[in-house]
Design a protein around this motif. Structure first.
Motif, mmCIF file in Angstrom:
data_model
loop_
_atom_site.group_PDB
_atom_site.id
_atom_site.type_symbol
_atom_site.label_atom_id
_atom_site.label_comp_id
_atom_site.label_asym_id
_atom_site.label_seq_id
_atom_site.Cartn_x
_atom_site.Cartn_y
_atom_site.Cartn_z
ATOM 1 N N ARG A 93 -6.207 -1.160 -8.227
ATOM 2 C CA ARG A 93 -5.061 -0.818 -7.399
ATOM 3 C C ARG A 93 -5.098 -1.690 -6.148
ATOM 4 O O ARG A 93 -6.106 -1.729 -5.449
ATOM 5 C CB ARG A 93 -5.097 0.665 -7.001
ATOM 6 N N TRP A 94 -3.991 -2.378 -5.878
ATOM 7 C CA TRP A 94 -3.895 -3.282 -4.732
ATOM 8 C C TRP A 94 -2.988 -2.671 -3.674
ATOM 9 O O TRP A 94 -1.874 -2.239 -3.971
ATOM 10 C CB TRP A 94 -3.354 -4.629 -5.195
ATOM 11 N N LEU A 120 -5.943 -12.121 -3.782
ATOM 12 C CA LEU A 120 -6.669 -13.271 -3.246
ATOM 13 C C LEU A 120 -5.784 -14.233 -2.468
ATOM 14 O O LEU A 120 -6.255 -14.969 -1.618
ATOM 15 C CB LEU A 120 -7.382 -14.026 -4.380
ATOM 16 N N ASN A 121 -4.492 -14.211 -2.751
ATOM 17 C CA ASN A 121 -3.577 -15.129 -2.083
ATOM 18 C C ASN A 121 -2.758 -14.480 -0.979
ATOM 19 O O ASN A 121 -1.885 -15.104 -0.404
ATOM 20 C CB ASN A 121 -2.643 -15.778 -3.107
ATOM 21 N N TYR A 122 -3.031 -13.214 -0.673
ATOM 22 C CA TYR A 122 -2.307 -12.511 0.376
ATOM 23 C C TYR A 122 -2.720 -13.064 1.736
ATOM 24 O O TYR A 122 -3.885 -13.178 2.046
ATOM 25 C CB TYR A 122 -2.590 -11.013 0.321
ATOM 26 N N ARG A 167 0.442 1.091 -1.677
ATOM 27 C CA ARG A 167 0.086 0.513 -2.968
ATOM 28 C C ARG A 167 1.183 -0.435 -3.434
ATOM 29 O O ARG A 167 2.350 -0.070 -3.481
ATOM 30 C CB ARG A 167 -0.126 1.592 -4.020
ATOM 31 N N ARG A 168 0.771 -1.650 -3.782
ATOM 32 C CA ARG A 168 1.710 -2.657 -4.285
ATOM 33 C C ARG A 168 1.684 -2.732 -5.804
ATOM 34 O O ARG A 168 2.721 -2.843 -6.432
ATOM 35 C CB ARG A 168 1.345 -4.045 -3.743
ATOM 36 N N ALA A 213 -5.306 -9.978 -13.998
ATOM 37 C CA ALA A 213 -5.495 -11.304 -13.406
ATOM 38 C C ALA A 213 -4.407 -11.574 -12.363
ATOM 39 O O ALA A 213 -4.695 -12.094 -11.274
ATOM 40 C CB ALA A 213 -5.489 -12.384 -14.489
ATOM 41 N N ALA A 214 -3.170 -11.197 -12.651
ATOM 42 C CA ALA A 214 -2.069 -11.391 -11.702
ATOM 43 C C ALA A 214 -2.286 -10.546 -10.447
ATOM 44 O O ALA A 214 -2.071 -11.026 -9.322
ATOM 45 C CB ALA A 214 -0.737 -11.055 -12.367
ATOM 46 N N LEU A 215 -2.710 -9.301 -10.601
ATOM 47 C CA LEU A 215 -2.976 -8.436 -9.459
ATOM 48 C C LEU A 215 -4.049 -9.061 -8.569
ATOM 49 O O LEU A 215 -3.900 -9.139 -7.349
ATOM 50 C CB LEU A 215 -3.409 -7.054 -9.931
ATOM 51 N N LEU A 216 -5.134 -9.536 -9.177
ATOM 52 C CA LEU A 216 -6.216 -10.150 -8.405
ATOM 53 C C LEU A 216 -5.747 -11.435 -7.719
ATOM 54 O O LEU A 216 -6.150 -11.717 -6.590
ATOM 55 C CB LEU A 216 -7.441 -10.397 -9.287
#
Length: 148
Positions: free
Chosen positions: A105-106, A145-147, A112-113, A138-141
């Motif tokens: 969960r991001w 990581l790019n936020y 939560r996004r 993988a997309a969530l991570l």
């Protein structure tokens, strides 16, 4: 991303699941998050935070990316979201991932996004690799990581 395959990650989780606890899986999650080619390093239990010590502090070339809080495999993240610890983290950390190693969960600025499940554990499945869904995790991570 990721630098280690999800297959290797799940194999490690499965191997340690019967004999370990939440911390037994730290090396597998660290390997999943780390991306040396892009300067990504997940530091386990880095000190120096007013809100507590999340399980991982994730940095890109020494610049803070975000935090990851891990709970043991299979724990219900709905109930974890309500804990004082997680509420404190959500208020303090603008970029956070909560995981039980199989569900991710991001959160951005406490909201939560995304929520994705990598694999299920169920009685008809001999291991944790049932219903594996790597692309969405993988997309969530990648988002995490790019936020910035």
């Amino acid at each position: 991303m990721p630098s280690v395959s999800f297959e290797s990650y799940l194999q490690s989780i499965q191997k340690n699941r019967q004999k370990g606890s939440e911390r037994s899986h730290y090396p597998a999650l660290k390997a999943l998050l780390d991306d040396p080619a892009n300067g990504i390093d997940a530091v386990i239990e880095e000190k120096g935070n007013k809100a507590g010590i999340p399980d991982f502090t994730v940095k890109r070339r020494d610049l803070l990316v975000g935090y990851v809080e891990a709970k043991d495999v299979g724990l219900d993240l709905n109930s974890i979201e309500k804990t004082e610890q997680l509420q404190r983290y959500l208020e303090s950390f603008p970029n956070l991932v909560l995981t039980n190693y199989l569900e991710f969960r991001w959160y951005v600025n406490g909201k939560r996004r995304l929520k994705q499940v990598l694999a299920d554990i169920n009685d008809s499945c001999r291991d944790v690799a049932c219903n594996v869904s790597t692309e969405k995790v993988a997309a969530l991570l990648e988002h995490f990581l790019n936020y910035l």
